[in-house]
Design an enzyme around this catalytic site. Structure first.
Site, PDB file in Angstrom:
ATOM      1  N   GLN A 275       0.862  -1.216   0.092  1.00  0.00           N
ATOM      2  CA  GLN A 275       0.181  -0.375  -0.035  1.00  0.00           C
ATOM      3  C   GLN A 275       0.675   1.259   0.076  1.00  0.00           C
ATOM      4  OE1 GLN A 275      -1.752   0.026   3.610  1.00  0.00           O
ATOM      5  NE2 GLN A 275      -0.385  -0.624   5.319  1.00  0.00           N
ATOM      6  N   ASP A 328       0.655   0.215  12.490  1.00  0.00           N
ATOM      7  CA  ASP A 328       1.350   1.406  13.929  1.00  0.00           C
ATOM      8  C   ASP A 328       1.727   0.886  14.465  1.00  0.00           C
ATOM      9  OD1 ASP A 328      -1.259   1.207  15.085  1.00  0.00           O
ATOM     10  OD2 ASP A 328      -2.663   2.721  12.996  1.00  0.00           O
ATOM     11  N   GLU A 348       0.460  -9.183  10.799  1.00  0.00           N
ATOM     12  CA  GLU A 348       0.149  -7.546  10.129  1.00  0.00           C
ATOM     13  C   GLU A 348       0.971  -7.581   8.537  1.00  0.00           C
ATOM     14  OE1 GLU A 348      -0.383  -4.250   8.035  1.00  0.00           O
ATOM     15  OE2 GLU A 348      -0.748  -4.574   9.923  1.00  0.00           O
ATOM     16  N   ASP A 401      -7.620  -4.973  14.818  1.00  0.00           N
ATOM     17  CA  ASP A 401      -7.609  -3.451  14.070  1.00  0.00           C
ATOM     18  C   ASP A 401      -7.582  -3.313  12.818  1.00  0.00           C
ATOM     19  OD1 ASP A 401      -7.286  -0.443  14.602  1.00  0.00           O
ATOM     20  OD2 ASP A 401      -5.032  -0.787  15.495  1.00  0.00           O
TER      21      ASP A 401
END
Length: 541
Positions: A275, A328, A348, A401
């Site tokens: 991304q 993050d 992640e 999340d």
């Protein structure tokens, strides 16, 4: 009796011409025409994929964007084929002009679409739909031009050597389909990773105009008048000049467009392979903002958001914590601040985001250097596939999340199958916390998430938290102009869990139990009746 020189009746097809005098043997000429068909088909599919990819990146919901581009383009190709019937008499000149226009429109389409999004996307009103209107316009124009190629190429290949219509069609479409295959594979594996979206479309346009011009001016030049040859040559040079100039300026254009989208305070901008990641602020007292694929991920009242996501789930045994997403490090920060946490596993997809969260001073300071804590273990993987191999009953708390469910690539992470896997990973008495999007802005999506978690066999407690300083996105649309009024969450367990914040100790908090209770009470009146669970084969977001 009709005289030999009498005009043909209205509507009759143009008279067939005999084979054209070529500068090469007919079999070589036929090969050159089919090679041009191959190249033009590859370029046409690249234009198509470029529009789909950029529209999905800028506007979200890749299924919708792909459906719009493909349906409009296929429809336009049919119209273009019909319109090109009138050009068969001038097949060589018409094809040369067509390729010059197609190269210019297709080559510049990505840059024009990005420019409209960057400079007018935040104006509101009718301008807010500018990128969508332009997407349809480019799909229509490119489809018309691609559709017009087929009748002209059919006429040209018959001028090289007359053959039966079935054989000519078979040869033409064989070259066309093989070219489409090569273009379809070249876009994701060669053009996009090595040249990026803007440069790859400009390069494709250049190849397109060179192939079309070379065929017409080289093989069929005797079909053209001197004026027509000169006009096509000038047109081709002008198109190549425009595309080359745009390619030289593309980096400056991207920087200017990025500033128009994110403001003047862009500090880090990189594409990780998964991304686009952009960081703004974070120095000299300016607030830090993290954007993932153009969507604001961290900013404003982020502490209130992450406390609301993590702390209710941490009320109870919480020695082993699993964070799905959260690269993050901010969800991990909230978990690590509580006593009794022995291990935090983060799954992640994007290693570049994790690396940035470790090394960027401002972001590392914001996440309290969570990645330096020896209790934190990071796995780079897709959360869904990782859960399929996760040990059962391994975690006291699972925190989801994840990106918004309205983003097509994320719908599987909000599916019944996904929550079934998360339930399997929970230890007895464990809790699952899910970010479910804004309640006020998109109540149906929120209650669909809640219904899906329930369908996985868990008891749920839906709640929301008002956004005092909106800074996290509430939907799949790219950009910063749609900040949410609230954030919605779902807390779930095998038995109905109490909605209470985990004991804080001396840790200061932005969210209080009173705020949480009041906001959770308000969410009950927003319930949408009749929503059904979302599954992998029937997503409902």
């Amino acid at each position: 009796m009709i005289e030999p020189h009498a005009p043909a009746p209205p509507g009759a097809p143009p008279p067939r011409r005999g084979p054209t005098r070529l500068p090469v043997r007919p079999d070589v000429g036929r090969f050159l025409v089919l090679t041009c068909v191959f190249v033009c088909a590859a370029c046409g599919l690249v234009y198509e994929l470029e529009l789909v990819a950029l529209a999905s990146y800028l506007m979200g919901d890749s299924v919708t964007q792909a459906s719009v581009v493909l349906s409009v383009m296929v429809f336009a190709m049919g119209i273009g084929s019909l319109a090109a019937k009138r050009l068969r008499r001038f097949a060589a000149a018409g094809f040369g002009a067509l390729e010059a226009v197609l190269a210019l429109v297709g080559g510049c389409s990505a840059m024009a679409l990005y420019a409209v999004f960057a400079w007018t996307g935040g104006w509101g009103g009718l301008w807010a739909d500018g990128p969508r209107v332009l997407l349809v316009a480019f799909s229509l124009a490119i489809g018309l031009l691609i559709g017009a190629e087929v009748p002209l190429l059919m006429e040209l290949i018959q001028r090289v050597r007359r053959q039966d219509a079935g054989g000519a069609v078979a040869d033409l479409f064989a070259a066309d389909y093989v070219g489409a295959l090569v273009g379809g594979l070249a876009f994701p594996f060669l053009l996009l990773p090595f040249f990026g979206q803007l440069t790859s479309s400009l390069l494709t346009g250049s190849v397109n105009v060179v192939a079309g011009g070379a065929l017409v001016l080289g093989l069929f030049r005797r079909d053209l008048s001197r004026r027509a040859r000169g006009a096509l040559l000038v047109a081709g040079v002008v198109v190549i000049g425009v595309l080359a100039s745009a390619a030289v300026l593309v980096d400056d254009f991207e920087r200017a467009a990025r500033q128009a989208v994110y403001g003047d305070d862009v500090r880090v901008a990189l594409r990780t392979g998964v991304q686009e990641v952009v960081l703004t602020g974070g120095t000299r007292g300016r607030p830090l903002a993290l954007y993932l694929e153009g969507r604001l991920r961290v900013g404003g009242d982020e502490r209130r958001y992450h406390e609301a996501l993590v702390l209710p789930a941490m009320n109870g045994p919480h020695a082993r914590v699993l964070v799905l997403g959260g690269g993050d490090g901010l969800a991990a920060r909230e978990a690590l601040a509580l006593p009794g946490v022995r291990r935090v596993d983060i799954v992640e997809l994007d290693p570049g985001l994790v690396r940035l969260a470790r090394t960027d001073p401002a972001l590392a300071r914001l996440n309290a250097r969570a990645y330096d804590d020896p209790r934190v273990h990071v796995t780079t993987a897709d959360a869904f596939h990782w859960l399929r191999g996760a040990p059962p009953a391994a975690y006291d708390v699972v925190i989801a999340d994840l990106p918004d469910p309205g983003i097509t690539a994320s719908t599987k992470l909000y599916s019944l199958e996904f929550y079934g896997l998360a339930r399997r990973a929970l230890a007895p008495g464990g809790r699952l916390a899910v970010h479910a999007g804004p309640v006020t802005g998109r109540p149906r999506v929120f209650w669909t998430v809640e219904a899906t978690v329930r369908a996985a066999g868990l008891r749920t407690v839906p709640y929301r938290v008002d956004a005092h300083d909106p800074g996290l996105p509430g939907g799949p649309d790219r950009g910063t102009s749609r900040a949410p009024r609230d954030w919605g969450f779902v807390l779930a367990a095998a038995t109905r869990p109490p909605l209470r914040l985990a004991p804080a100790g001396d840790h200061p908090r932005a969210l209080t139990q009173r705020d949480l209770t009041a906001d959770a009470r308000a969410v009950r009146g927003t319930r949408v009746a009749g929503v059904r669970a979302s599954t992998l084969v029937h997503p409902r977001y």
